[in-house]
Design a protein around this motif. Structure first.
Motif, PDB file in Angstrom:
ATOM      1  N   TYR A 321     -12.313   9.654   0.585  1.00  0.00           N
ATOM      2  CA  TYR A 321     -12.805   8.273   0.485  1.00  0.00           C
ATOM      3  C   TYR A 321     -12.302   7.635  -0.801  1.00  0.00           C
ATOM      4  O   TYR A 321     -11.808   6.492  -0.810  1.00  0.00           O
ATOM      5  N   MET A 322     -12.381   8.402  -1.909  1.00  0.00           N
ATOM      6  CA  MET A 322     -11.952   7.887  -3.200  1.00  0.00           C
ATOM      7  C   MET A 322     -10.449   7.643  -3.261  1.00  0.00           C
ATOM      8  O   MET A 322      -9.994   6.612  -3.764  1.00  0.00           O
ATOM      9  N   SER A 323      -9.661   8.577  -2.750  1.00  0.00           N
ATOM     10  CA  SER A 323      -8.210   8.383  -2.818  1.00  0.00           C
ATOM     11  C   SER A 323      -7.783   7.206  -1.950  1.00  0.00           C
ATOM     12  O   SER A 323      -6.817   6.491  -2.277  1.00  0.00           O
ATOM     13  N   SER A 324      -8.512   6.954  -0.851  1.00  0.00           N
ATOM     14  CA  SER A 324      -8.223   5.787  -0.005  1.00  0.00           C
ATOM     15  C   SER A 324      -8.494   4.491  -0.763  1.00  0.00           C
ATOM     16  O   SER A 324      -7.704   3.535  -0.702  1.00  0.00           O
ATOM     17  N   ILE A 325      -9.633   4.447  -1.484  1.00  0.00           N
ATOM     18  CA  ILE A 325      -9.955   3.253  -2.273  1.00  0.00           C
ATOM     19  C   ILE A 325      -8.930   3.060  -3.390  1.00  0.00           C
ATOM     20  O   ILE A 325      -8.472   1.945  -3.653  1.00  0.00           O
ATOM     21  N   CYS A 326      -8.560   4.179  -4.034  1.00  0.00           N
ATOM     22  CA  CYS A 326      -7.669   4.081  -5.191  1.00  0.00           C
ATOM     23  C   CYS A 326      -6.285   3.568  -4.819  1.00  0.00           C
ATOM     24  O   CYS A 326      -5.670   2.819  -5.585  1.00  0.00           O
ATOM     25  N   ILE A 327      -5.769   3.943  -3.632  1.00  0.00           N
ATOM     26  CA  ILE A 327      -4.433   3.462  -3.253  1.00  0.00           C
ATOM     27  C   ILE A 327      -4.472   1.970  -2.922  1.00  0.00           C
ATOM     28  O   ILE A 327      -3.457   1.274  -3.010  1.00  0.00           O
ATOM     29  N   LEU A 328      -5.680   1.467  -2.567  1.00  0.00           N
ATOM     30  CA  LEU A 328      -5.833   0.035  -2.291  1.00  0.00           C
ATOM     31  C   LEU A 328      -6.066  -0.754  -3.584  1.00  0.00           C
ATOM     32  O   LEU A 328      -5.399  -1.762  -3.837  1.00  0.00           O
ATOM     33  N   LYS A 329      -7.017  -0.286  -4.395  1.00  0.00           N
ATOM     34  CA  LYS A 329      -7.339  -0.992  -5.635  1.00  0.00           C
ATOM     35  C   LYS A 329      -6.300  -0.750  -6.723  1.00  0.00           C
ATOM     36  O   LYS A 329      -6.101  -1.604  -7.599  1.00  0.00           O
ATOM     37  N   GLY A 330      -5.672   0.431  -6.685  1.00  0.00           N
ATOM     38  CA  GLY A 330      -4.772   0.809  -7.765  1.00  0.00           C
ATOM     39  C   GLY A 330      -3.342   0.990  -7.323  1.00  0.00           C
ATOM     40  O   GLY A 330      -2.632   1.871  -7.827  1.00  0.00           O
ATOM     41  N   ALA A 331      -2.896   0.163  -6.381  1.00  0.00           N
ATOM     42  CA  ALA A 331      -1.528   0.292  -5.850  1.00  0.00           C
ATOM     43  C   ALA A 331      -0.470   0.077  -6.928  1.00  0.00           C
ATOM     44  O   ALA A 331       0.675   0.509  -6.773  1.00  0.00           O
ATOM     45  N   ASN A 332      -0.847  -0.565  -8.017  1.00  0.00           N
ATOM     46  CA  ASN A 332       0.121  -0.797  -9.092  1.00  0.00           C
ATOM     47  C   ASN A 332       0.389   0.457  -9.912  1.00  0.00           C
ATOM     48  O   ASN A 332       1.401   0.538 -10.614  1.00  0.00           O
ATOM     49  N   VAL A 333      -0.503   1.446  -9.818  1.00  0.00           N
ATOM     50  CA  VAL A 333      -0.302   2.655 -10.611  1.00  0.00           C
ATOM     51  C   VAL A 333      -0.098   3.896  -9.735  1.00  0.00           C
ATOM     52  O   VAL A 333       0.608   4.815 -10.137  1.00  0.00           O
ATOM     53  N   PHE A 334      -0.673   3.905  -8.523  1.00  0.00           N
ATOM     54  CA  PHE A 334      -0.516   5.065  -7.638  1.00  0.00           C
ATOM     55  C   PHE A 334       0.662   4.858  -6.681  1.00  0.00           C
ATOM     56  O   PHE A 334       0.757   3.833  -6.009  1.00  0.00           O
ATOM     57  N   LYS A 335       1.523   5.873  -6.641  1.00  0.00           N
ATOM     58  CA  LYS A 335       2.658   5.841  -5.722  1.00  0.00           C
ATOM     59  C   LYS A 335       2.232   6.258  -4.320  1.00  0.00           C
ATOM     60  O   LYS A 335       2.724   5.750  -3.311  1.00  0.00           O
ATOM     61  N   THR A 336       1.306   7.223  -4.267  1.00  0.00           N
ATOM     62  CA  THR A 336       0.882   7.756  -2.969  1.00  0.00           C
ATOM     63  C   THR A 336      -0.530   8.293  -3.070  1.00  0.00           C
ATOM     64  O   THR A 336      -1.043   8.528  -4.166  1.00  0.00           O
ATOM     65  N   ALA A 337      -1.164   8.479  -1.915  1.00  0.00           N
ATOM     66  CA  ALA A 337      -2.508   9.072  -1.862  1.00  0.00           C
ATOM     67  C   ALA A 337      -2.617   9.940  -0.625  1.00  0.00           C
ATOM     68  O   ALA A 337      -2.009   9.646   0.408  1.00  0.00           O
ATOM     69  N   ILE A 338      -3.395  11.021  -0.734  1.00  0.00           N
ATOM     70  CA  ILE A 338      -3.689  11.887   0.411  1.00  0.00           C
ATOM     71  C   ILE A 338      -5.203  11.877   0.598  1.00  0.00           C
ATOM     72  O   ILE A 338      -5.944  12.199  -0.326  1.00  0.00           O
ATOM     73  N   ALA A 339      -5.646  11.497   1.783  1.00  0.00           N
ATOM     74  CA  ALA A 339      -7.076  11.445   2.088  1.00  0.00           C
ATOM     75  C   ALA A 339      -7.368  12.433   3.209  1.00  0.00           C
ATOM     76  O   ALA A 339      -7.013  12.197   4.361  1.00  0.00           O
ATOM     77  N   VAL A 340      -8.027  13.551   2.869  1.00  0.00           N
ATOM     78  CA  VAL A 340      -8.391  14.549   3.865  1.00  0.00           C
ATOM     79  C   VAL A 340      -9.851  14.334   4.254  1.00  0.00           C
ATOM     80  O   VAL A 340     -10.724  14.295   3.401  1.00  0.00           O
ATOM     81  N   ALA A 341     -10.109  14.194   5.554  1.00  0.00           N
ATOM     82  CA  ALA A 341     -11.475  14.034   6.072  1.00  0.00           C
ATOM     83  C   ALA A 341     -12.265  12.981   5.308  1.00  0.00           C
ATOM     84  O   ALA A 341     -13.393  13.228   4.875  1.00  0.00           O
ATOM     85  N   PRO A 342     -11.722  11.785   5.125  1.00  0.00           N
ATOM     86  CA  PRO A 342     -12.420  10.782   4.318  1.00  0.00           C
ATOM     87  C   PRO A 342     -13.551  10.098   5.085  1.00  0.00           C
ATOM     88  O   PRO A 342     -13.534  10.008   6.306  1.00  0.00           O
ATOM     89  N   VAL A 343     -14.546   9.628   4.326  1.00  0.00           N
ATOM     90  CA  VAL A 343     -15.511   8.676   4.882  1.00  0.00           C
ATOM     91  C   VAL A 343     -14.850   7.304   4.780  1.00  0.00           C
ATOM     92  O   VAL A 343     -14.493   6.863   3.697  1.00  0.00           O
ATOM     93  N   THR A 344     -14.674   6.640   5.926  1.00  0.00           N
ATOM     94  CA  THR A 344     -14.007   5.334   5.910  1.00  0.00           C
ATOM     95  C   THR A 344     -14.950   4.181   6.201  1.00  0.00           C
ATOM     96  O   THR A 344     -14.601   3.026   5.997  1.00  0.00           O
ATOM     97  N   ASN A 345     -16.167   4.514   6.679  1.00  0.00           N
ATOM     98  CA  ASN A 345     -17.171   3.484   6.903  1.00  0.00           C
ATOM     99  C   ASN A 345     -18.542   4.153   6.781  1.00  0.00           C
ATOM    100  O   ASN A 345     -18.888   5.021   7.584  1.00  0.00           O
ATOM    101  N   TRP A 346     -19.324   3.738   5.779  1.00  0.00           N
ATOM    102  CA  TRP A 346     -20.603   4.398   5.526  1.00  0.00           C
ATOM    103  C   TRP A 346     -21.608   4.195   6.658  1.00  0.00           C
ATOM    104  O   TRP A 346     -22.569   4.962   6.784  1.00  0.00           O
TER     105      TRP A 346
END
Length: 358
Positions: A321-346
């Motif tokens: 869940y966190m890596s998914s948020i970070c690639i959206l909010k922090g696209a200027n610093v993160f090149k890539t993200a891996i989200a395993v079994a993320p919560v995508t909607n609470w």
């Protein structure tokens, strides 16, 4: 849900938690239909429910832990008088109740008093007097007491040192080594392993966050290296410990041998730093946690030994869940993200967990 037995009078003790999870009640029932509330605890956000509780056999009361003073500590409760008294206090947390010796009126417990990254065993009187450390060595101590509390088995490790198992007497003196993991230590010498460094990194507000870092073997600080960040970040969790054998240790060693730097940082919302730090994320899961991971990435992007164009982040479950948020909010610093079994909607996650924190 919890159901306990009070051995003093053979009554059942039933836990009752309201839907908002901010009010906990213990109900005493005599087994004949008569029930009464004998203990209550409330919290502005949520009450941490756990099994750190011991009911006395020789008196009507129990030992338990609570965060009511801002840090998780030991208390003793008198069921006849309906009064609670603190046994421990301070800006540190008790993590487990290892046992209670009613004959000597002594509590054995584990805490992070020396550091949030370490665990040590102590004994203390029920009145809060006579505290003694049974495992003074800096690192991670797991203890298992014998019946009667005359001996305990200790499992001790540090972040770069495999566990050693020993038998100790009730004063903490080592009597015998059960397993020293010599074979594992010798096997590790056959590989170009990198040591883990315990570090601190500032978040956007200047709060120092605990972390660990693995650098490539024969690290050259004049070269730029790709950086992979791992985190979990869930409420009350902890990934940064002075303990051997963390998650995916050997995979990270392989990545380090291929030239990667690996970093893990526990941000706002994680545990062992007090209730305010942990519960700051209440009602807004993901906001402060992702802000912190982005701040960490920006900090390392400024280091000369990091390739600022090759910073990635990954995580599992809440970490996904966190890596998914970070690639959206922090696209200027993160090149890539891996989200395993993320919560995508609470709204689609289980309600007892989601409603506790949201």
């Amino acid at each position: 849900p919890r159901i306990k037995m009070n051995p003093f009078n053979n009554h059942l003790i039933i836990y009752r938690l309201n839907r908002l999870q901010n009010k906990l009640e213990l109900l005493d029932t005599d087994g004949k239909g008569k029930t009464q509330v004998v203990f209550e605890e409330t919290n502005p956000s949520y009450v941490e429910v756990n099994d750190h509780i011991y009911f006395f056999k020789k008196e009507n009361g129990f030992v338990y832990t609570s965060e009511k003073d801002g840090f998780n500590h030991l208390y003793v409760y008198n069921l006849d008088e309906r009064k609670s008294k603190a046994i421990t206090s301070g800006s540190w947390e008790v993590t487990d109740v290892a046992g209670v010796d009613e004959d000597t009126r002594t509590v054995y417990y584990i805490s992070a008093e020396t550091s949030p990254l370490e665990r040590n065993a102590y004994r203390i009187g029920l009145d809060g007097s006579g505290k003694i450390s049974l495992t003074p060595d800096k690192g991670w101590n797991d203890v298992f007491f014998s019946k009667g509390f005359n001996y305990f088995m200790k499992k001790f490790s540090k972040i770069n040192t495999p566990a050693v198992y020993t038998i100790c007497d009730k004063k903490g003196k080592q009597i015998r080594t059960l397993k020293d993991n010599k074979a594992l230590r010798e096997k590790m010498q056959e590989f170009n392993l990198s040591e883990l460094e315990l570090i601190q990194v500032p978040n956007g507000d200047g709060v120092m966050l605990n972390g660990w870092m693995i650098k490539p073997y024969n690290f050259d600080d004049k070269k730029e290296h790709p950086l992979l960040m791992y985190q979990y970040s869930g409420p009350g969790s902890q990934e940064v410990k002075n303990q051997f054998g963390g998650r995916d240790f050997w995979w990270y060693q392989m990545l380090a041998q291929k030239g990667y730097i690996i970093v893990c940082v526990d941000g706002t919302g994680t545990g062992l730093r007090g209730q305010n730090f942990k519960k700051k994320t209440y009602m807004q899961l993901g906001k402060y946690e992702s802000d912190d991971q982005i701040a960490v990435a920006n900090y390392f992007a400024k280091q000369t030994y990091v390739d600022a164009k090759r910073i990635g982040i990954w995580g599992w479950s809440y970490g996904g869940y966190m890596s998914s948020i970070c690639i959206l909010k922090g696209a200027n610093v993160f090149k890539t993200a891996i989200a395993v079994a993320p919560v995508t909607n609470w709204r689609f996650y289980d309600n007892i967990y989601t409603e506790r924190f949201m």
